[in-house]
Design a protein around this motif. Structure first.
Motif, PDB file in Angstrom:
ATOM      1  N   VAL A 108      19.633 -18.632  -5.849  1.00 15.13           N
ATOM      2  CA  VAL A 108      20.898 -19.117  -6.290  1.00 15.13           C
ATOM      3  C   VAL A 108      19.676 -20.651  -6.566  1.00 15.13           C
ATOM      4  N   ALA A 109      20.243 -20.943  -7.702  1.00 14.52           N
ATOM      5  CA  ALA A 109      19.869 -22.103  -8.236  1.00 14.52           C
ATOM      6  C   ALA A 109      20.895 -23.006  -9.172  1.00 14.52           C
ATOM      7  N   ILE A 110      21.574 -23.824  -8.735  1.00 15.73           N
ATOM      8  CA  ILE A 110      22.618 -24.645  -9.586  1.00 15.73           C
ATOM      9  C   ILE A 110      22.082 -25.264 -10.746  1.00 15.73           C
ATOM     10  N   ILE A 184      21.834 -17.922 -11.595  1.00 12.22           N
ATOM     11  CA  ILE A 184      22.165 -19.426 -11.683  1.00 12.22           C
ATOM     12  C   ILE A 184      23.236 -19.207 -12.210  1.00 12.22           C
ATOM     13  N   VAL A 185      24.222 -20.670 -11.146  1.00 11.58           N
ATOM     14  CA  VAL A 185      25.314 -20.658 -11.470  1.00 11.58           C
ATOM     15  C   VAL A 185      25.312 -22.213 -12.376  1.00 11.58           C
ATOM     16  N   GLY A 202      15.659 -13.687 -16.910  1.00 13.41           N
ATOM     17  CA  GLY A 202      15.731 -12.557 -16.679  1.00 13.41           C
ATOM     18  C   GLY A 202      16.561 -12.342 -15.106  1.00 13.41           C
ATOM     19  N   VAL A 203      17.934 -13.269 -14.804  1.00 11.30           N
ATOM     20  CA  VAL A 203      18.050 -12.709 -13.828  1.00 11.30           C
ATOM     21  C   VAL A 203      19.592 -13.379 -14.882  1.00 11.30           C
ATOM     22  N   PRO A 204      20.939 -12.869 -14.048  1.00 14.62           N
ATOM     23  CA  PRO A 204      22.506 -13.291 -14.509  1.00 14.62           C
ATOM     24  C   PRO A 204      22.840 -14.593 -14.006  1.00 14.62           C
ATOM     25  N   ILE A 205      23.213 -15.327 -15.120  1.00 19.57           N
ATOM     26  CA  ILE A 205      23.850 -16.526 -14.902  1.00 19.57           C
ATOM     27  C   ILE A 205      25.734 -16.659 -15.182  1.00 19.57           C
ATOM     28  N   ILE A 206      26.025 -17.656 -13.911  1.00 20.71           N
ATOM     29  CA  ILE A 206      27.202 -17.739 -14.053  1.00 20.71           C
ATOM     30  C   ILE A 206      27.712 -19.252 -14.196  1.00 20.71           C
ATOM     31  N   TYR A 239      29.908 -14.690 -16.962  1.00 20.31           N
ATOM     32  CA  TYR A 239      28.181 -14.153 -17.688  1.00 20.31           C
ATOM     33  C   TYR A 239      28.122 -15.238 -18.080  1.00 20.31           C
ATOM     34  N   VAL A 240      26.438 -15.543 -18.934  1.00 16.57           N
ATOM     35  CA  VAL A 240      26.200 -16.374 -19.568  1.00 16.57           C
ATOM     36  C   VAL A 240      25.631 -15.534 -20.415  1.00 16.57           C
TER      37      VAL A 240
END
Length: 301
Positions: A108-110, A184-185, A202-206, A239-240
């Motif tokens: 995860v990237a914050i 990503i958060v 291309g990955v989920p973002i919260i 989710y964004v």
């Protein structure tokens, strides 16, 4: 034999704990799906640890299932299981599925700005083993939290993002993120995310935001809420999507407040709720408990 001469207690070599994998299945409901999944996993020697399912209509409605199974030689057998799932579920039942080795934490990237309550809470929980993730990096448009983040041994990147044109900042974000993260958060990241970035990464973002939106948008929402005499303070993790703050909701919570609490009290209470809601959302996503279906979610919490 004296106490000092007593033989050491015998130790028994323990067999390594079995590895776990998650299997997410979704598609049109029909007879035999659960039996097919169980039979297929059993044929490979897997033991089902947990199984959750939901159907919005057993007569051909939408079907969702999360299965966690254990297997001693998981890494070696997983490709064969995936191939059999493709033959059985995708072809015979026309179902979509994802299969993941849960011994490999999601990366995860914050993203954060000046507010650090959600950021530091996530880093602390990850260090304590409460969140099964690897924090690949923290990216911020302000340098304020750099030393605290690096104290956790996490790479920190300051990427300024000023003015209406965010293209340069987002290009740098993509350079840092590509191939390095699974989701990503946005931990109170106070910048707009463009649709192009969402597509490209291309990955989920919260994301996390206070529950006043959209009633008290803009600066000073807690002061505005105090003026209106709110009785509840809450937060929403979602989710964004390109529609700002309207993506599929993962988790929500509220606490009651009274007329006696100041705007600062409301903000403090709100920060507590934001931390709790975001950490649960990150935990459930990292454990494959959240299944997206259009603009809503099925959460096997």
């Amino acid at each position: 034999m004296t106490l000092a001469q007593e033989a050491p207690p015998r130790t028994t070599a323990r067999k390594p704990a079995p590895l776990h994998a998650s299997l997410i299945v979704q598609g049109r409901d029909r007879t035999g799906i659960v039996a097919a999944v169980g039979s297929l996993l059993s044929s490979h020697g897997a033991n089902i640890v947990s199984l959750d399912q939901y159907s919005d209509n057993p007569q051909g409605g939408a079907f969702f299932q999360r299965t966690v199974f254990s297997l001693d030689n998981l890494k070696a057998v997983l490709p064969a299981i995936e191939q059999d799932l493709q033959e059985r579920l995708a072809k015979d039942f026309e179902l979509e599925f994802t299969l993941r080795d849960m011994s490999v934490p999601k990366r995860v990237a914050i993203f954060a700005s000046k507010s650090d309550h959600c950021l530091l809470d996530l880093l602390w929980r990850q260090r304590q083993g409460q969140l099964p993730v690897t924090v690949s990096m923290v990216i911020s448009n302000h340098p304020d939290t750099a030393e605290e983040v690096r104290g956790f041994g996490i790479p920190f990147f300051h990427v300024p993002s000023m003015g209406p044109d965010k293209s340069a900042a987002e290009a740098e974000h993509l350079r840092l993120l590509r191939g390095n993260v699974d989701f990503i958060v946005l931990a109170r990241y106070m910048q707009i995310i463009s649709g192009d970035f969402i597509t490209e990464v291309g990955v989920p973002i919260i994301n996390i935001h206070h529950s006043f939106l959209p009633a008290f948008i803009g600066a000073g929402p807690y002061a505005k809420a105090k003026e209106r005499g709110v009785k509840l303070v809450g937060a929403t993790a979602h989710y964004v999507t390109e529609d700002l703050d309207e993506g599929p909701i993962i988790e929500q919570d509220v606490v009651r407040v009274t007329h006696a609490e100041t705007a600062a009290d409301l903000q403090r209470r709100g920060a507590d709720v934001e931390r709790a809601v975001l950490s649960r959302a990150v935990q459930w996503h990292s454990q494959d408990r959240v299944i997206r279906n259009g603009n809503h979610t099925i959460v096997f919490a």
